[in-house]
Structure formats: structure tokens, C-alpha cells
Scaffold this motif. Structure first.
Motif, PDB file in Angstrom:
ATOM      1  N   SER A 891       0.820  -1.228   0.000  1.00  0.00           N
ATOM      2  CA  SER A 891       0.000   0.000   0.000  1.00  0.00           C
ATOM      3  C   SER A 891       0.846   1.267   0.000  1.00  0.00           C
ATOM      4  O   SER A 891       0.376   2.330  -0.413  1.00  0.00           O
ATOM      5  N   LEU A 892       2.082   1.161   0.483  1.00  0.00           N
ATOM      6  CA  LEU A 892       2.911   2.369   0.602  1.00  0.00           C
ATOM      7  C   LEU A 892       3.315   2.929  -0.760  1.00  0.00           C
ATOM      8  O   LEU A 892       3.798   4.053  -0.844  1.00  0.00           O
ATOM      9  N   THR A 893       3.106   2.131  -1.830  1.00  0.00           N
ATOM     10  CA  THR A 893       3.423   2.645  -3.162  1.00  0.00           C
ATOM     11  C   THR A 893       2.259   3.424  -3.758  1.00  0.00           C
ATOM     12  O   THR A 893       2.348   3.927  -4.870  1.00  0.00           O
ATOM     13  N   ARG A 894       1.161   3.524  -3.027  1.00  0.00           N
ATOM     14  CA  ARG A 894       0.036   4.312  -3.544  1.00  0.00           C
ATOM     15  C   ARG A 894       0.508   5.742  -3.791  1.00  0.00           C
ATOM     16  O   ARG A 894       1.332   6.285  -3.060  1.00  0.00           O
ATOM     17  N   LYS A 895      -0.071   6.350  -4.834  1.00  0.00           N
ATOM     18  CA  LYS A 895       0.393   7.657  -5.304  1.00  0.00           C
ATOM     19  C   LYS A 895       0.444   8.696  -4.173  1.00  0.00           C
ATOM     20  O   LYS A 895       1.456   9.366  -3.979  1.00  0.00           O
ATOM     21  N   ALA A 896      -0.637   8.788  -3.410  1.00  0.00           N
ATOM     22  CA  ALA A 896      -0.689   9.814  -2.372  1.00  0.00           C
ATOM     23  C   ALA A 896       0.352   9.548  -1.288  1.00  0.00           C
ATOM     24  O   ALA A 896       0.926  10.483  -0.714  1.00  0.00           O
ATOM     25  N   PHE A 897       0.595   8.264  -1.000  1.00  0.00           N
ATOM     26  CA  PHE A 897       1.536   7.922   0.068  1.00  0.00           C
ATOM     27  C   PHE A 897       2.976   8.188  -0.364  1.00  0.00           C
ATOM     28  O   PHE A 897       3.859   8.362   0.476  1.00  0.00           O
ATOM     29  N   ALA A 898       3.215   8.190  -1.678  1.00  0.00           N
ATOM     30  CA  ALA A 898       4.584   8.368  -2.172  1.00  0.00           C
ATOM     31  C   ALA A 898       4.810   9.781  -2.683  1.00  0.00           C
ATOM     32  O   ALA A 898       5.874  10.077  -3.245  1.00  0.00           O
TER      33      ALA A 898
ATOM     34  N   SER B  35      -0.830  -6.328  -9.156  1.00  0.00           N
ATOM     35  CA  SER B  35      -1.219  -5.077  -9.818  1.00  0.00           C
ATOM     36  C   SER B  35      -1.932  -4.168  -8.816  1.00  0.00           C
ATOM     37  O   SER B  35      -2.453  -4.639  -7.798  1.00  0.00           O
ATOM     38  N   ASP B  36      -1.942  -2.879  -9.125  1.00  0.00           N
ATOM     39  CA  ASP B  36      -2.634  -1.922  -8.259  1.00  0.00           C
ATOM     40  C   ASP B  36      -4.093  -2.326  -8.081  1.00  0.00           C
ATOM     41  O   ASP B  36      -4.649  -2.275  -6.987  1.00  0.00           O
ATOM     42  N   GLN B  37      -4.703  -2.732  -9.203  1.00  0.00           N
ATOM     43  CA  GLN B  37      -6.123  -3.085  -9.167  1.00  0.00           C
ATOM     44  C   GLN B  37      -6.375  -4.271  -8.236  1.00  0.00           C
ATOM     45  O   GLN B  37      -7.268  -4.225  -7.393  1.00  0.00           O
ATOM     46  N   ASP B  38      -5.546  -5.283  -8.358  1.00  0.00           N
ATOM     47  CA  ASP B  38      -5.734  -6.465  -7.513  1.00  0.00           C
ATOM     48  C   ASP B  38      -5.504  -6.141  -6.042  1.00  0.00           C
ATOM     49  O   ASP B  38      -6.189  -6.646  -5.159  1.00  0.00           O
ATOM     50  N   TRP B  39      -4.508  -5.297  -5.802  1.00  0.00           N
ATOM     51  CA  TRP B  39      -4.238  -4.908  -4.409  1.00  0.00           C
ATOM     52  C   TRP B  39      -5.408  -4.105  -3.839  1.00  0.00           C
ATOM     53  O   TRP B  39      -5.846  -4.327  -2.712  1.00  0.00           O
ATOM     54  N   ASP B  40      -5.923  -3.178  -4.635  1.00  0.00           N
ATOM     55  CA  ASP B  40      -7.092  -2.398  -4.196  1.00  0.00           C
ATOM     56  C   ASP B  40      -8.267  -3.313  -3.888  1.00  0.00           C
ATOM     57  O   ASP B  40      -8.985  -3.120  -2.911  1.00  0.00           O
ATOM     58  N   ASN B  41      -8.442  -4.299  -4.740  1.00  0.00           N
ATOM     59  CA  ASN B  41      -9.546  -5.234  -4.510  1.00  0.00           C
ATOM     60  C   ASN B  41      -9.370  -5.972  -3.193  1.00  0.00           C
ATOM     61  O   ASN B  41     -10.333  -6.187  -2.459  1.00  0.00           O
ATOM     62  N   PHE B  42      -8.133  -6.325  -2.895  1.00  0.00           N
ATOM     63  CA  PHE B  42      -7.871  -7.034  -1.642  1.00  0.00           C
ATOM     64  C   PHE B  42      -8.090  -6.119  -0.429  1.00  0.00           C
ATOM     65  O   PHE B  42      -8.720  -6.498   0.558  1.00  0.00           O
ATOM     66  N   VAL B  43      -7.563  -4.880  -0.519  1.00  0.00           N
ATOM     67  CA  VAL B  43      -7.599  -4.014   0.668  1.00  0.00           C
ATOM     68  C   VAL B  43      -8.964  -3.349   0.849  1.00  0.00           C
ATOM     69  O   VAL B  43      -9.476  -3.288   1.962  1.00  0.00           O
ATOM     70  N   TYR B  44      -9.520  -2.850  -0.246  1.00  0.00           N
ATOM     71  CA  TYR B  44     -10.698  -1.982  -0.097  1.00  0.00           C
ATOM     72  C   TYR B  44     -12.012  -2.539  -0.626  1.00  0.00           C
ATOM     73  O   TYR B  44     -13.054  -2.355  -0.015  1.00  0.00           O
ATOM     74  N   ASN B  45     -11.986  -3.137  -1.793  1.00  0.00           N
ATOM     75  CA  ASN B  45     -13.258  -3.373  -2.477  1.00  0.00           C
ATOM     76  C   ASN B  45     -13.972  -4.603  -1.929  1.00  0.00           C
ATOM     77  O   ASN B  45     -13.467  -5.713  -1.982  1.00  0.00           O
ATOM     78  N   ARG B  46     -15.164  -4.352  -1.405  1.00  0.00           N
ATOM     79  CA  ARG B  46     -15.974  -5.432  -0.844  1.00  0.00           C
ATOM     80  C   ARG B  46     -17.368  -5.360  -1.441  1.00  0.00           C
ATOM     81  O   ARG B  46     -17.911  -4.287  -1.641  1.00  0.00           O
TER      82      ARG B  46
END
Lengths: 998, 90
Positions: A891-898, B35-46
Motif C-alpha cells: 500500500s505504501l506505493t500508492r500515489k498519495a503515500f509516495a 497489480s494496483d487493481q488487484d491490491w485495491d480489490n484485496f484491501v478496499y473493495n468489498r
């Protein structure tokens, strides 16, 4: 005062015990076993309050939970309680009650003018009138409405009574002790099932107390008494009176309020006032009976108009006449039973029956007693203001549309019976799909969703024989399912009088040229005309009609008004009643006191209080405590006239110059054991853990999966596969759950066990340049030199025979140690530290000094790790391992965090070096910029730096990295302060961290 | 209040448990490219399902075990509960 309306004999009251009470300042007498209502009626008092909207006089309508009128303010043992139903309140010596909703008095009520202004107060008047001018609302309209409307007054004093909660489990919960409740409870109890039988009233038996029936060779009441006494003897039965099951929730959990002391002048010592029972029942049998329906006619709210069943109950249970010239207005045989009871007591009633030629055993009995019966007759309107004086009556045509000529007859009460409405509230709350039963013109339970079954009158069964048969059978069947016993109870012979069918008549038409108010909802003053207006205005859904007109929304929740309201809507809409449908029944069935709901979780008891083993020492040494989560911690130790600021400054200064000791027992501690313990740490912390040597501690930061800092703390390797983790006080429970989550669900292959040991260890932080000297004396056998116990080192020591863990870790930034001993030795350890530390000038320090020390060192804590910051924001990016993955890293690579100009922790010093900076203030570039002034950051923590002797704060500031040396403004609109400040490094003291290593 | 069958302790009231969200979410393996999308799905999307679904509860005031519960979000009916190491069969 004489009880003019008390019968010479009869009733279930104890005439041997006179009870005095007060109503609206006047003294009266009643008997033990009376309710406030029956005692007032015995004394001829029928004016008890004023109605909600029109302030019309109000009397008594029922004799129990369905009462819409008789609501009083009760005074008991120096306390007051609003909105008590006089029909439910049992009389006790010294009871005092007052009318509500009237001013200045119930006999002369200024608000009654609303009655003459009623043309201006139609349905939905809240939404229509008082709309302009707008400014009038707050100053004039609302205060007036609040004074004029509204019910009782809640006490603003602390309630000294105790309320308790109880959890209970049973096989069968049976709600109501009428014929169906007693029969089913008896059958189930005989099968050995664990039964709870709840009765709302003080007396068991329900309608058996008032009906003229025989069961076996006993009267109904005798049979009820014998069953009750047998049930009371059985160890598998809990039988409770004064107990209302008011809510049916998920998974067969029901809640019951037991009024333990409300009927007593004073709650007994060690007794609660009320008890709330949470009951998880395998099966529920609803035996809540039915409530009589009124018939709607002109001025049907006049005091003296009441339910015929209530009039009968007042005679049979309380030996009280509701009137001496009764008029009975009925569409079914129930009215006849009331008339017969009057006649038996020497009173001559007149029956008006809407039916043309009804025939039944009960009617024959009434005829044989020479009771005056008028068929096809209705009451057109009641006459009289504060009490019924006469009635306008008329013949009604067979189609029930046309009235004959109006006659006026004298009467002092009108007892109404419009047939019976099953009490389906609990069934409906459970999710039961109710259905409309044509024959009785009412809804009954249909398909169950949970394990509930409704019996007897509540199920629309109105004959005793059928009720008992069904109830015995259901009680036996359901208990057999649970206990596998099948002890059949022989069915008694039942003698009851057969009834004729009722007349589906519910509303008397208005005579020509008359515009009487015909009320549906008596408490909220909703009349037929209000519903007509609502429908004319386009309201269709019954839920909308309810809310617009307030039908059924009062404290009685429309127990007597709902069905007639539905009848009216269905008639106007030309739909059948089931197509209109009823509004949703929601708990509670009847009002429950807030005290009972809250239980014992009041004040200090609203959460547990945790104290360290050294707590009593702190108390003895003038500690001023502060709540830290559920813990109580010393904030500072007061000396002389010191205030918080002076004391904390002294304590912090002493740490910087001599040595201080702080109780750190509250820190979360987790014991971690197993061959994969290091691997677990390596995955949950951001830094590297695989190579931590035995006997060494390391500082670690934990992230959530979204990259936000979750917690920080030190973890020490005690032995090969054994680690001791510390967490912040606040996050201790969450961190344990977090670790358990990953170990149980994500990485079950890791061979690690975690367990909380927070309460097993007492902790003392010893900090300051002289702390090593003190430690040498505390642990003469241990090598605590800089070489023997270096920074982040760990050894075990012997504290005068007590095994101790010594960690060289520092939150204050000074040379410091944390000593842990088993909790039971905490007090001993503390006393030893203080005793031996005396020669080094030791002083205990509290959380305020602790904060000062960490703030000026730039050590982050809860105010920075606030669930919104990532490691970079707290200058913890040095702890992020590049070589391994860990929770939250991605998550730390998210745009806002970096982002380049990401917020970062900085120090803040006021330019004048004097003005203290309020925590939570904003940092802005230009204090005179137009609003909204762009906010660059916020002050997270403030202190008075004891090192520099000036105010110092930490802040989370946008682009903090490039802001050092800049001049900004701190703005606190709340404190109305603008302070010019300079941004400095967050490490305000010892930036190189030399002291901790010294 | 729900009545939840803890596979370790038996029937217990809801107030002994804390809720833990969707039980079908699998944490991506550590150290794997994602990928960003897959990570977002894991962390946020429910998904906010109406009807049957599997969710996590922790028996915090009991055995402290995380368990999997199949519950209908509309009716609260509970159909099945599993231990943490038991696989959900969808």
C-alpha cells in the motif's frame, strides 16, 4: 375520602389493608392489591389528564397495558418518573401521582383552547401550520408547542435505583399466564422441560380471573390458582409475575422486563428496581391474549367511556364500579358479560346491541336477569365534558347507514365492546407473516420464521375449550421434542357459555348536522376526520398515514386504535383490510424504562476500570489519575499547591537531571513462542527481525494492510524461540487479534503461539542520568554497566529475591530501563525503587511528564499514530525494510503515500518562546488569508520543553521535510488564538540520541 | 442478538464475538508482484451482498479463535460455521 364506588364485597384486593395515596395533591385511600386506576375509580375520580393535542379531558379507558389515557407523573421515595400508566401502577403506601399534559391544572387547562381551535390543528398540522414567519418558530411556536404538548417530565437527577441484567436459557418461554399460557406451561413442565412463564400483571390467570367458566370441578380462577401453585413447586419452572416480554429478536432471543420493586414504597436494600432478562428460548409460546376493540362514535373520548372488559375487570378483580348508571354498547356477547356482572352487583345496566336478533346462552342469561336490552341500537355521541352525563342514542338501519331519531338517556359511563383484537405484537416482531382472519376482523399470526407458536386468543381462538385443548397439546408436543418425555395431562371438562357471532360494526355514522369528533387514537387525538384528510391529501401507504396523522404512535402504540384505523382506510379506499395491511410492529411492546435498558453500566460502571498493582501506592502519594483507555494512570503526583503544569514540569525536569520512575504496567504485553516466532515478527513488523540476537530488544512498527501505522513498540528475544512483545496501552487488544488473525487464517503453517501477558507483569520505567546508579543498587548481582547491559539489551535480574526482567529501553530519551516483575510483586518492586532511589533524588512521574519527555524528544505516540498516518509521516521510513515484504508494504506505493510533498512530522516553537500552543490547532501560511484559510498541517501534541524552558509542539505538516526553518502561524479558532511560530526538527532534544546509549 | 455456533465452544451469543468481514478474501502471497487493481480489490473493495455469504468472526470473549460463518445478511439466518483452517465450499 370515602370510596363511594367500592363494592361492599368481592374482588381480589385485601380489604384488611388500607393504603393512603395522593393524586394531584389530594389524599385518598385504597386497598392492598389495587392499581392506582382502580383506587382512583373507587374514589369516584375519573378526570386524570388531558389529551395530547386538544387537551380534552381524559379518564380511564382500559385496565392494563392497553391504556391510552391514564398516564401520570409518579413520585416515589424522593424520585419521579414520567408517563406511568395508572392502570399498571400498583398502589403502595405513600404513592403520589400527578396529571401530565395540563397547565395550570387538570381541572382548568389553558391548552384546552386548542379544542376550540381544532379546525386549525388537523392531520399533519405539524407540517402545515407555524411555517411562517420563519423566525417565529424557535422563539414562539416551538416553545409554546413544547409546553402545550409533551407528556411527563423526566427527572434530571441521578437515578439512585439499581437495575440489573440477567441472561437466561430455557426450553420453552411462555408469554402470558392466561388459560393458554397456564395449560401449555403445565403440559411442558410435566414433560420435564425447562420452562419460563412470564406474566405482565401482578396476578396470574389472565382472563380466568374475570370470566365465568368452570374447568374440571373448579371455577376458572381456582383452576388457575391450583396450576400456578403446582408450577411454583416444580424445579424446572420459573414463573414470574410483573414481567413483560416486550421484544422478540433474532435467533429466538426475547427480552423481558421484570418490575421487582415498582409496586413497593421503596426498593429493598440490595434489591434492584427492575431486572431486564435476555432469554434465549428453544421454543416460544405466545399466549398474550387479546385486547378489546372500541367502537367509534361521537365524543367517544369523554371520561367514563371505557372498554367493557375493563369495567368487568374493575368489578371482579378490584371490587370497584366504574359507574352506577352504566350503558353497555356492544356488537358482540362480551358486553353482556359485563352487564351481567353489573346486575349481580345490584346495578341496572342498559345494553345497546348493534345486532338485530342475536341469540346465545349469554344473551338468554341477561334476559333472564331482566337486563334492559335494546337491539339495533347505537350510541351516537357521549354527552358531558369532564365525565359522561348522558348519551345520545339511536336505532340504526339494517345496512348500518341510517340513524333513527335521537334519544338522550342518562348514564354515567359507557362500556364499549367492538369485539377482540389478538395481541400479535411478539409474533410479528419475530418475523411471522401475519394473515387476516375474516371471522374475527383482525390479523392473526401466520407462517413462523423463528421457533414461535401463538396460542389461544392471541391466535384468534376465543373459546376456552378450544384454547385449552390446543395449548395442552402444543405444550406437550414442543417439550416432547426437547426432553423426549411424553407425560400426557388429562384434559379437564370445560363449562363455558356459547357466544353468538359478532357484528362487524365498528363506527357509528354522524347524524345529520352534527360534527362530533370521533376518535380512533385516544392518546394522540387522531379522529376519523384526520384520516379522511390524510387520504384526501394523497397519503396511501398505511405507514405514511400513520406518520402523517400520528395514528398509533403514542406510548400505547395504538393497541386500541390500529384496527379501527385500518377499517377506516379500507372503507375510504374501498379495499379489503388485508390489502391495506398493518404497520410494522416493533419492540418494545410497551414502554421500558431507560434504567432497565442501561442496567448497571452507569457512570464508573459503564466500562471496566483497570488498575496497576501499584495503584494504592499512587493513591497514597497524592497521584491525580487520568483515564487511559480502561486504565487509570497517575497523571501527576501533586506536591503542596502545585497545579498540573508545575508538577509535570518538576517531574520531567527531575528525569532529565536525576532519575524518575513511571508506572508502565498498562503497556500491552504479548508472549510469543514457537520456532517460527521470528518469521511472524518479520512479517508483521516493517523492519528486519530474523537476526535479532537472544537478550536483545528491537523497536518495531506495525502497519495495517492499507499502509497506515497500526502500532509501535519493542519486542525482546528472551530465548531461542521466545519473544516478549510490547504494544501501546490503547492498541493492546487489537494487536493481539491482529496477530491471531494472521496466524489462524493467513499463515496457519507458522508454528507460533501468542498470548496476552499484560496483566501478568507489573512494569516500572526508571529513567534519567542517574538510573544506572540506582539499578546497580537494585540488582547488585547483575552487570548493568554499559557493556553488560547496553542500549536495547535485556537481562534477567534478582530484585531482593524476586525474579525481574530488565530491559534497557527508553521512551523518555534518557538513559533508561524498564523493570518487569510478576504482578503480585509490583508493589514490592515499586517500594524498593522509591526507597533505594531516594539518595539519587528519585521522583515518580505521571503521564503528563511522560508526554513532555517524549514530545521534546520527537518520539511518536498515539496522537501521531492516529490511524491516518503512514511511517513516512512519522519519520519512521528508516524502519521500512527494502529486502522483505511485510503487512501493508504494497500500500505504501500508492500515489498519495509516495507524493513528494507528503506530510511529515516537525517541531513547532512559538516565536515569542512563551505562548503555549493548543493541541489540534491548524498551521497556516497567512493568518489574515480569507476563509477558508488553506490548512497546511495540525498540532498533534504540545508540551513545555523542560530542556529549553519554552513551549514546544509536534505537528504533522504538509511537505514537512522542506519546511524546517520556515515561519508559519498556528491558528486555533476554538481558543481564538493566532500564534506566529517557527518550524524546527521534531527531535528538539538530543537529536543524535546519545543519552540513551550513554 | 445473533446466536452463533462456535465450532470450538458451541452455541454462544453474539456479544462474545467481534466481526471480521468477508471470509472469502484471500491475502495475496507475501513478496509476489501484484497489480494496483488487484491490491485495491484485496484491501478496499468489498461486495455488500444481500443474502447468503461467508464472513469472519473472532470469538474474542471465548476461545479467541477466528471462525467462518455462513449467514444471510437479510434474514440473519446462520447456515454453517467452520474453523479457521476449514475450507469454505461455495
Amino acid at each position: 375520602m370515602t370510596q363511594n364506588f367500592r363494592l361492599e364485597s368481592g374482588g381480589l384486593i385485601n380489604r384488611g389493608k388500607k393504603i393512603s395515596f395522593k393524586f394531584n395533591g389530594k389524599n385518598y385511600f385504597g386497598y392492598e392489591g389495587d392499581t392506582l386506576a382502580s383506587a382512583l375509580i373507587a374514589n369516584g375520580v375519573h378526570l386524570i389528564g388531558r389529551s395530547f393535542k386538544y387537551h380534552r379531558p381524559r379518564g380511564f379507558f382500559g385496565a392494563g397495558v392497553d391504556e391510552p389515557y391514564a398516564i401520570v407523573q409518579l413520585y416515589r421515595n424522593g424520585e419521579t418518573e414520567p408517563n406511568i400508566k395508572a392502570t399498571e401502577q400498583e398502589l403502595f403506601e405513600g404513592l403520589e401521582a400527578k396529571s401530565v399534559n395540563c397547565w395550570p391544572s387538570v381541572n382548568f387547562d389553558v391548552g384546552a383552547i386548542n379544542n376550540f381551535l381544532k379546525i386549525f390543528l388537523p392531520a399533519g398540522f405539524y407540517y402545515k401550520t407555524f411555517m411562517w414567519p420563519k423566525s417565529f418558530w424557535y422563539k414562539i411556536y416551538e416553545p409554546f408547542i413544547r409546553k402545550a404538548a409533551g407528556l411527563g417530565t423526566a427527572s434530571i437527577k441521578h437515578d439512585k435505583e439499581r437495575y440489573e441484567h440477567k441472561y437466561e436459557y430455557c426450553d420453552l418461554l411462555i408469554t402470558g399466564s392466561g388459560p393458554s399460557g397456564l395449560a401449555s406451561a403445565y403440559a411442558a413442565a410435566k414433560n420435564g422441560a425447562k420452562v419460563i412463564l412470564a406474566e405482565d400483571k401482578s396476578r396470574f390467570g389472565g382472563t380466568l380471573l374475570t370470566s365465568d367458566v368452570n374447568i374440571g370441578n373448579q371455577s376458572g380462577k381456582e383452576w388457575a390458582d391450583s396450576i400456578v401453585s403446582e408450577l411454583k413447586e416444580m424445579s424446572n419452572v420459573t414463573i414470574k409475575n410483573r414481567s413483560q416480554v416486550f421484544g422478540y429478536y433474532d435467533h429466538n432471543m426475547l427480552v423481558m422486563s421484570e418490575r421487582i420493586s415498582d409496586h413497593l414504597p421503596k426498593t429493598k436494600k440490595y434489591h434492584p428496581k427492575q431486572k431486564l432478562w435476555y432469554i434465549r428460548a428453544k421454543e416460544v409460546l405466545i399466549s398474550s391474549g387479546s385486547i378489546e376493540r372500541p367502537i367509534v362514535f361521537g365524543n367517544n373520548d369523554t371520561p367514563g367511556v371505557m372498554l367493557s372488559s375493563a369495567a368487568k375487570e374493575y368489578m371482579k378483580v378490584y371490587g370497584v364500579l366504574v359507574g352506577k348508571k352504566p350503558l353497555i354498547f356492544t356488537n358482540n356477547d362480551s358486553g353482556y358479560e359485563t352487564a351481567i356482572e353489573f346486575k349481580k352487583n345490584g346495578i341496572n345496566p342498559i345494553i345497546l346491541d348493534t345486532r338485530k336478533e342475536p341469540q346465545s346462552e349469554i344473551i338468554d342469561e341477561a334476559k333472564n336477569m331482566n337486563i334492559n336490552i335494546k337491539n339495533s341500537y347505537v350510541v351516537v355521541a357521549a354527552q358531558g365534558y369532564k365525565k359522561v352525563k348522558s348519551a345520545d342514542i339511536a336505532k340504526i338501519s339494517d345496512d348500518k347507514e341510517k340513524l333513527g331519531s335521537i334519544e338522550n338517556i342518562d348514564c354515567d359511563c359507557i362500556c364499549v365492546s367492538g369485539f377482540w383484537t389478538p395481541t400479535i405484537h411478539l409474533a410479528s416482531q419475530s418475523g411471522n407473516k401475519t394473515k387476516f382472519k375474516e371471522e374475527i376482523d383482525a390479523f392473526v399470526p401466520g407462517t413462523s420464521k423463528q421457533n414461535e407458536k401463538t396460542l389461544g386468543a392471541a391466535n384468534g381462538i376465543f373459546t376456552l375449550e378450544e384454547t385449552l385443548k390446543d395449548s395442552f397439546e402444543q405444550g406437550n408436543r414442543l417439550s416432547k421434542k426437547i426432553t423426549n418425555n411424553d407425560n400426557k395431562v388429562s384434559f379437564p371438562n370445560v363449562v363455558e357459555k356459547k357466544s353468538a357471532v359478532h357484528d362487524k360494526f365498528w363506527c357509528v355514522p354522524l347524524p345529520k348536522g352534527k360534527n362530533y369528533k370521533r376518535f380512533l387514537d385516544f392518546q394522540n387525538d387522531v379522529a376519523v376526520s384526520d384520516i379522511e384528510i390524510a387520504l384526501k391529501e394523497g397519503y396511501r401507504s398505511i405507514e405514511h398515514v400513520k406518520r402523517y396523522t400520528t395514528l398509533g404512535m403514542a406510548t400505547d402504540q395504538g393497541k386500541t386504535s390500529n384496527l379501527n384505523g385500518l377499517q377506516l382506510v379500507s372503507k375510504i379506499e374501498n379495499k379489503v383490510v388485508p390489502a391495506v395491511g398493518h404497520t410494522t410492529f416493533r419492540p418494545p411492546y410497551t414502554p421500558v424504562s431507560i434504567g432497565a435498558i442501561v442496567g448497571r453500566e452507569v457512570g464508573k460502571h459503564s466500562k471496566p476500570t483497570r488498575k496497576s498493582p501499584m495503584h494504592s501506592w499512587h493513591e497514597k502519594n497524592n497521584a491525580v489519575f487520568v483515564d487511559a483507555g480502561v486504565w487509570l494512570r497517575p497523571r501527576y503526583y501533586k506536591r503542596g499547591d502545585e497545579n498540573l503544569f508545575e508538577a509535570s514540569k518538576r517531574e520531567a525536569k527531575n528525569v532529565r537531571t536525576n532519575v524518575g520512575v513511571c508506572d508502565v504496567t498498562t503497556l500491552g504485553k504479548i508472549d510469543i513462542k514457537g520456532p517460527d516466532a521470528a518469521e511472524l515478527l518479520n512479517r508483521v513488523y516493517t523492519n528486519a527481525w530474523l537476526k535479532l540476537p537472544i537478550g536483545k530488544a528491537r523497536y518495531g512498527v506495525m502497519l495495517r494492510e492499507d499502509g497506515i501505522v497500526m502500532d509501535d513498540g519493542t519486542t525482546t528475544r528472551i530465548s531461542e524461540n521466545h519473544y516478549h512483545m510490547t504494544t501501546t496501552t490503547a492498541q493492546a487488544a487489537n494487536v493481539l487479534s491482529h496477530l491471531e488473525y494472521y496466524l489462524q487464517l493467513v499463515w496457519p503453517e507458522l508454528n507460533v503461539n501468542v498470548v496476552s501477558t499484560t496483566e501478568q507483569w507489573a512494569g516500572a520505567a526508571i529513567a534519567g542520568p542517574k538510573s544506572r546508579d540506582l539499578l546497580k543498587k537494585l540488582f547488585p548481582k547483575s552487570d548493568v554497566t554499559n557493556e553488560g547491559l547496553p542500549f536495547m539489551g535485556y537481562i534477567e535480574g534478582d530484585l531482593f529475591g524476586v525474579k525481574a526482567k530488565i530491559f534497557r529501553i527508553s521512551f523518555s530519551g534518557e538513559l533508561a530501563y524498564e523493570v518487569n516483575v510478576e504482578s503480585d510483586y509490583g508493589y514490592f518492586m515499586w517500594e524498593k525503587i522509591i526507597e533505594i532511589g531516594e539518595e539519587f533524588g528519585i521522583q515518580p512521574y505521571g503521564t503528563e511528564a511522560l508526554s513532555t519527555l517524549r514530545i521534546e524528544m520527537g518520539h511518536v505516540a498515539g496522537s501521531e499514530l492516529d490511524g491516518r498516518t503512514i511511517p513516512y509521516d512519522n519519520s519512521l521510513e528508516g524502519l521500512l525494510s527494502k529486502k522483505k515484504d511485510f503487512i501493508g508494504k504494497r500500500s505504501l506505493t500508492r500515489k498519495a503515500f509516495a507524493a513528494e510533498d507528503r506530510q511529515k512530522i516537525v517541531g513547532v516553537v512559538p516565536l515569542d518562546k512563551k505562548t503555549s500552543i493548543p493541541e489540534g490547532s491548524h498551521l497556516v501560511k497567512d493568518s489574515n488569508a480569507p476563509l477558508p484559510n488553506p490548512k497546511l498541517g495540525y498540532i498533534s501534541a504540545s508540551c513545555w520543553s523542560v530542556e529549553h524552558d519554552n513551549p514546544f509542539s509536534l505537528a504533522i505538516l504538509k511537505d514537512g521535510k522542506n519546511m524546517i526553518g520556515k515561519k508559519l502561524f498556528v491558528m486555533s479558532p476554538l481558543k481564538n488564538k493566532v500564534i506566529p511560530v517557527e518550524i524546527v526538527s521534531s527531535h528538539y532534544v538530543d537529536p543524535k540520541g546519545e543519552r540513551v546509549r550513554s | 442478538m445473533l446466536y452463533i455456533k462456535c465450532p470450538h465452544c458451541g452455541m454462544r451469543s453474539q456479544n462474545e464475538f467481534s466481526y471480521g468481514g468477508d471470509a472469502t478474501i484471500k491475502r495475496p502471497e507475501l513478496g509476489k508482484e501484484i497489480s494496483d487493481q488487484d491490491w485495491d480489490n484485496f484491501v478496499y473493495n468489498r461486495k455488500s451482498l444481500r443474502g447468503k455469504h461467508w464472513e469472519l468472526w473472532q470469538h474474542i470473549s471465548g476461545c479467541r479463535q477466528w471462525i467462518k460463518v455462513e449467514r444471510d445478511t437479510a434474514t440473519h439466518e446462520i447456515f454453517n460455521t467452520l474453523k479457521a483452517n476449514e475450507e469454505i465450499s461455495l
